[in-house]
Scaffold this active site. Structure first.
Site, PDB file in Angstrom:
ATOM      1  NE  ARG A  73      -2.176  -1.246   3.687  1.00  0.00           N
ATOM      2  CZ  ARG A  73      -1.664  -0.384   4.551  1.00  0.00           C
ATOM      3  NH1 ARG A  73      -1.771   0.918   4.331  1.00  0.00           N
ATOM      4  NH2 ARG A  73      -1.061  -0.781   5.641  1.00  0.00           N
ATOM      5  CE1 TYR A 217       2.131  -7.310  -4.185  1.00  0.00           C
ATOM      6  CE2 TYR A 217       1.296  -6.353  -2.150  1.00  0.00           C
ATOM      7  CZ  TYR A 217       1.999  -7.349  -2.805  1.00  0.00           C
ATOM      8  OH  TYR A 217       2.556  -8.373  -2.091  1.00  0.00           O
ATOM      9  N   GLY A 218      -2.511  -5.514  -3.856  1.00  0.00           N
ATOM     10  CA  GLY A 218      -3.213  -5.590  -2.573  1.00  0.00           C
ATOM     11  C   GLY A 218      -4.246  -4.514  -2.318  1.00  0.00           C
ATOM     12  CE  LYS A 226      -5.872  -3.502   4.948  1.00  0.00           C
ATOM     13  NZ  LYS A 226      -6.128  -4.010   6.284  1.00  0.00           N
ATOM     14  CG  HIS A 246      -7.205  -2.650  10.491  1.00  0.00           C
ATOM     15  ND1 HIS A 246      -5.916  -2.228  10.707  1.00  0.00           N
ATOM     16  CD2 HIS A 246      -7.110  -3.662   9.584  1.00  0.00           C
ATOM     17  CE1 HIS A 246      -5.089  -2.946   9.973  1.00  0.00           C
ATOM     18  NE2 HIS A 246      -5.785  -3.819   9.285  1.00  0.00           N
ATOM     19  CB  SER A 268       1.298  -3.842  10.148  1.00  0.00           C
ATOM     20  OG  SER A 268       2.089  -2.705  10.259  1.00  0.00           O
ATOM     21  CB  CYS A 270       0.941  -6.648  16.560  1.00  0.00           C
ATOM     22  SG  CYS A 270       1.755  -5.086  16.918  1.00  0.00           S
ATOM     23  N   GLY A 271       1.153  -9.741  14.808  1.00  0.00           N
ATOM     24  CA  GLY A 271       0.644 -11.113  14.813  1.00  0.00           C
ATOM     25  C   GLY A 271      -0.878 -11.210  14.867  1.00  0.00           C
ATOM     26  CG  ASP A 293      -7.220  -7.013   7.526  1.00  0.00           C
ATOM     27  OD1 ASP A 293      -6.421  -6.625   8.389  1.00  0.00           O
ATOM     28  OD2 ASP A 293      -7.363  -6.433   6.441  1.00  0.00           O
ATOM     29  CG  ASN A 389       3.454  -6.197   2.010  1.00  0.00           C
ATOM     30  OD1 ASN A 389       2.831  -6.701   2.949  1.00  0.00           O
ATOM     31  ND2 ASN A 389       2.854  -5.428   1.110  1.00  0.00           N
ATOM     32  NE  ARG A 391       0.472  -8.443   2.400  1.00  0.00           N
ATOM     33  CZ  ARG A 391      -0.253  -7.836   3.336  1.00  0.00           C
ATOM     34  NH1 ARG A 391      -1.326  -8.408   3.818  1.00  0.00           N
ATOM     35  NH2 ARG A 391       0.110  -6.673   3.816  1.00  0.00           N
TER      36      ARG A 391
HETATM   37  C1  OXD Z   1      -2.695  -4.228   6.373  1.00  0.00           C
HETATM   38  C2  OXD Z   1      -3.161  -5.406   5.642  1.00  0.00           C
HETATM   39  O1  OXD Z   1      -1.749  -3.558   5.916  1.00  0.00           O
HETATM   40  O2  OXD Z   1      -4.075  -6.062   6.140  1.00  0.00           O
HETATM   41  O3  OXD Z   1      -3.269  -3.930   7.417  1.00  0.00           O
HETATM   42  O4  OXD Z   1      -2.641  -5.691   4.564  1.00  0.00           O
HETATM   43 MN    MN Z   2      -5.006  -5.106   7.766  1.00  0.00          MN
END
Ligand code: OXD
Ligand code: MN
Length: 619
Positions: A73, A217-218, A226, A246, A268, A270-271, A293, A389, A391
Site C-alpha cells: 500500500r 497490488y493488494g 481497505k 480494522h 501491523s 503484531c501477529g 482483518d 510484504n 502475500r
Molecule cells: C494491512 C493489511 O496492511 O491487512 O493492514 O494488509
Molecule cells: Mn489489515
C-alpha cells in the site's frame, strides 16, 4: 457463458459502468460471473502473459511477481478527498475533490486501451446479511479479478441481487493499473502499473466512491478491502451508528463448551492473523476464526454489538508464517491460493524467510532472479528471497479452524474487544478498562515502539508510533471525530450489553535476561490463550482473579500449567503496574499525540487522562 453489459439490469449501475467505459476506453468489457470456469480462464490468460506461474507442488496455486515499485500500500499516495479538508483530519492526505477528479480523469482517459474492463459485482459480508454491503469494482487487471474472487463474494449471485432491486445501493469502485497497451503490445511478463507519482488511491467519502489508479497490488487494487470495507465503511458507520473496524474476530470456547466472541485491533507486525488462528496451549480451550482483518459491528435488537467479517479470504503476509507461528494459515493456503512476491523453489513450490525450514538448491527470488539458497534462513535486508510484504490470498473456508458461524448473516455477539501493540516496556501483559470511555482511551493510544528495523531515522528509535485503533491509514474521516463516534456508540446501549475492552501486550522485553529467547518476557503465540482464558472469565463476570489497579483491572495470575519456567518467573513482572512508565506514557499522549486532533478531540478522553493520572499519583 460470460456475462455481458446487457445482463446488468440495474439502471444506476449500467449508467455508471457506461460512463467508466467512455472514459477508460477498454478494448473489451466482461461482467464477472464468479464461476470456476471464468477463474481458470483468467488465470490461464495471466500464465500466457508471463505474469503467473503454476506451482507444481500445490493444487491450483499460482505465483505472481510484481514490480519493485508496486509491492505494498502507498500511504503517501492515498487520499481522503472530502469536500472540506478538516473532515479528512490531520492524519489523512487530502486534495480538493474537484481538483483531484480533474487530475485523475486525465489519467483515466484511454487508460484501458489494449485491455479488457472487468465489471465485478461483489458483496462485503455474507450474502443476505443485513450488515453486508455491495459494491461494483471495474478494473483492467485479471490479477484483481482473481483476488476479488477469493477475497469477496463476487459474480452472478451479487448481480442477481442488484437486478432484483433497481434501488439496491452499491459503492462504485474504479480501478486501473494505469498501463494502457499500444497496438500489438503485451505485458510480456512485466507486472503492469504506473510510476509512483501517478499512483492515486482516492476515497471520496461524501459520494461513497473509490478511484484507484496506477497500482495493481493488494489494498491499492482490491478495492473491497481497505478502500471500501474500511475507508468508506468508517464513514457509513459514523453516519448510520455502527462500527467498521480494522479488527480480527475470533470465537473462544472454554473447557465447559461455553463460547465468547472477541474482536481485536493491532498495528501491523503484531501477529493479528496468528492470534485469529491461534492453537491454545492450555487443554480444553479452543480458538476458531471468523475473520483476520476487518470487523463490521452493528447493534442487534437485544442491544448487543454483532460482528461480521466482510471478507471471504485471507490476504496474509507470507514471510514469518510457519508451522510454529501459524499452522492454520499454512494449511489454508495449501490449495486454490494466489501467492504474490514469494520465492519459487526448483521443484515448483513457494518459499519465504521464516517459513520454518531452510531453502535448498536454487530459488527464483521475488524479482525473478535465480539465486543459490542462502545457508541461513535470514537474508540481509533488501536481499530477501521473498519480499517482506509477500502475500498469500487464500479462501477463508479452507482454514482448518474456521468457525461454523463465520458466514452467519446475523453476525456473532461480541463479548470483548482487544487492543494491542509492540511495547517492550510499560504496558503490562493484559489489563481491562474501567469503563467504555476508558476503553476508547486505550484504543486511541495504540501504537508500537519504533525499532531500528522499522525506521531509517535513528532519532526515532525508542519512540512510540501511535496507530489509534490500528486504523490510522484506514479511517475515512477526521480521527478526532472517529474517537467521538466510539464514545457515542458507548451511549447507544446499556453498559452490561457493551463488549468489555482489554489492552494486551505480548512484546515486553528484558534484553539482559539470557534465558529468554529474543529477550521477550512472554512466549506469545499459543500461550496467548492463557490471557484469552482470563479475558473469557472476566466476560463471564468472574471476580475471583482480579485486582483493581491505577490503570484498570488486572489478573492476580494466569493459568501457568505447562508454561516454560523462564516465563513463570517473568509473569509477575509483566502483570505489574509500572507507575513511573505510565506517568511518562500519559505525558507523551498529552504532549505529542492528542494535540494533533485539536478541537476534534473529545473532552471525555482528556478526562480519562486526568482520572488515570490521579490514580497513578495515589498508587
Ligand atoms: C494491512 C493489511 O496492511 O491487512 O493492514 O494488509
Ligand atoms: Mn489489515
Amino acid at each position: 457463458m460470460s456475462l455481458t453489459l446487457n445482463d446488468i439490469k440495474h439502471p444506476k449501475i449500467s449508467t455508471w459502468v457506461n460512463e467508466m467505459i467512455a472514459m477508460c476506453e477498454p478494448d473489451d468489457v466482461v461482467v464477472v460471473d464468479g464461476s470456476q470456469e471464468e477463474y481458470d480462464r483468467l488465470m490461464q490468460k495471466c500464465v500466457k502473459a508471463g505474469l503467473a506461474t503454476k506451482l507444481a507442488k500445490k493444487e491450483n496455486c499460482y505465483l505472481f511477481r510484481s514490480l519493485p515499485s508496486d509491492v505494498a500500500r502507498v500511504e503517501s499516495r492515498t487520499f481522503i478527498s472530502s469536500v472540506k479538508e478538516e473532515d479528512a483530519g490531520p492524519t489523512n492526505h487530502w486534495i480538493d475533490p474537484s481538483e483531484l477528479k480533474q487530475t485523475m480523469r486525465k489519467l483515466y482517459k484511454g487508460c484501458m486501451h489494449g485491455r479488457t474492463m472487468y465489471v465485478i459485482p461483489f458483496c462485503m459480508g455474507p450474502l443476505g446479511s443485513p450488515i453486508s454491503k455491495n459494491g461494483i469494482e471495474v478494473t483492467d487487471s485479471e490479477y484483481v479479478v482473481l483476488n476479488m474472487d477469493i477475497m469477496t463474494r463476487a459474480g452472478k449471485k451479487v448481480l442477481d441481487i442488484f437486478n432484483a432491486d433497481p434501488n439496491a445501493e452499491f459503492v462504485p469502485c474504479l480501478h486501473s493499473v494505469g498501463k494502457p497497451l499500444r497496438e500489438c503490445e503485451s505485458d510480456n511478463g512485466i507486472w503492469p502499473c504506473a510510476d509512483v507519482e501517478y499512483k492515486y488511491i482516492t476515497q471520496f467519502p461524501e459520494e461513497r466512491l473509490v478511484w484507484s489508479y496506477g497500482s495493481g497490488y493488494g489494498g491499492n487494487a482490491l478495492l473491497g478491502k481497505k478502500c471500501f470495507a474500511l475507508r468508506i465503511a468508517t464513514v457509513l458507520a459514523r453516519d448510520e451508528g455502527w462500527l467498521a473496524e480494522h479488527m480480527l474476530i475470533l470465537k473462544l470456547t472454554n473447557p465447559k463448551g461455553e463460547v465468547k466472541y472477541v474482536t481485536g485491533a493491532f498495528p501491523s507486525a503484531c501477529g493479528k492473523t496468528n492470534l485469529a488462528m491461534l492453537i491454545p496451549t492450555i487443554p480444553g480451550w479452543k480458538v476458531e476464526t471468523i475473520g483476520d482483518d476487518i470487523a463490521w459491528m452493528k447493534f442487534g435488537k437485544d442491544g448487543r454489538l454483532y460482528a461480521i467479517n466482510p471478507e471471504a479470504g485471507f490476504f496474509g503476509v507470507a514471510p514469518g508464517t510457519s508451522a510454529e507461528s501459524n499452522k492454520n494459515a499454512l494449511i489454508s493456503a495449501e490449495k486454490n491460493t494466489i501467492y504474490t512476491n514469494c520465492a519459487l523453489t526448483e521443484d515448483g513450490d513457494i518459499w519465504w524467510e521464516g517459513i520454518g525450514y531452510p531453502a535448498k538448491g536454487k530459488l527464483v527470488d521475488w524479482k525473478g532472479k535465480t539465486r543459490d539458497a542462502l545457508p541461513k534462513d535470514k537474508a540481509p535486508k533488501g536481499e530477501e528471497m521473498a519480499h517482506p510484504n509477500a502475500r498469500f490470498t487464500a479462501p477463508a473456508k479452507q482454514c482448518p479452524c474456521i468457525a461454523k458461524e463465520w458466514e452467519d448473516p446475523a453476525g456473532v455477539p461480541i463479548d470483548a474487544i482487544l487492543f494491542g501493540g509492540r511495547r517492550p516496556s510499560t504496558i503490562p501483559l493484559v489489563h481491562q478498562s474501567l469503563s467504555w470511555n476508558h476503553g476508547v482511551f486505550l484504543g486511541s493510544i495504540v501504537g508500537s515502539e519504533i525499532t531500528a528495523a522499522s525506521t531509517i531515522d535513528a532519532s526515532q528509535v525508542g519512540k512510540i508510533r501511535r496507530d489509534p485503533f490500528a486504523i490510522l491509514p484506514f479511517c475515512g474521516y477526521n480521527m478526532g471525530d472517529y474517537f467521538k463516534h466510539w464514545i457515542e456508540i458507548g451511549k447507544a446501549t446499556t453498559a452490561d450489553k457493551l463488549p468489555k475492552i482489554f489492552y494486551v501486550n505480548w512484546f515486553r522485553k528484558d534484553a539482559d535476561n539470557a534465558d529468554l529467547p529474543g529477550g521477550f518476557m512472554w512466549p506469545g503465540y499459543g500461550d496467548n490463550s492463557r490471557v484469552l482464558a482470563w479475558i473469557f472469565d472476566r466476560c463471564n463476570g468472574d471476580e475471583s482473579n482480579v485486582v483493581e489497579t491505577a490503570i484498570g483491572y488486572m489478573p492476580k495470575t494466569l493459568n501457568t500449567d505447562g508454561l516454560a519456567d523462564c516465563y513463570k518467573k517473568t509473569l509477575p513482572e509483566i502483570l505489574k503496574v509500572d507507575v513511573e512508565g505510565w506517568k511518562k506514557e500519559l505525558a507523551d499522549v498529552k504532549e505529542n499525540h492528542y494535540p494533533k486532533f485539536g478541537k476534534h478531540l473529545p473532552k471525555e478522553l482528556s478526562e480519562i487522562i486526568d482520572m488515570i493520572q490521579d490514580r497513578l499519583n495515589k498508587a
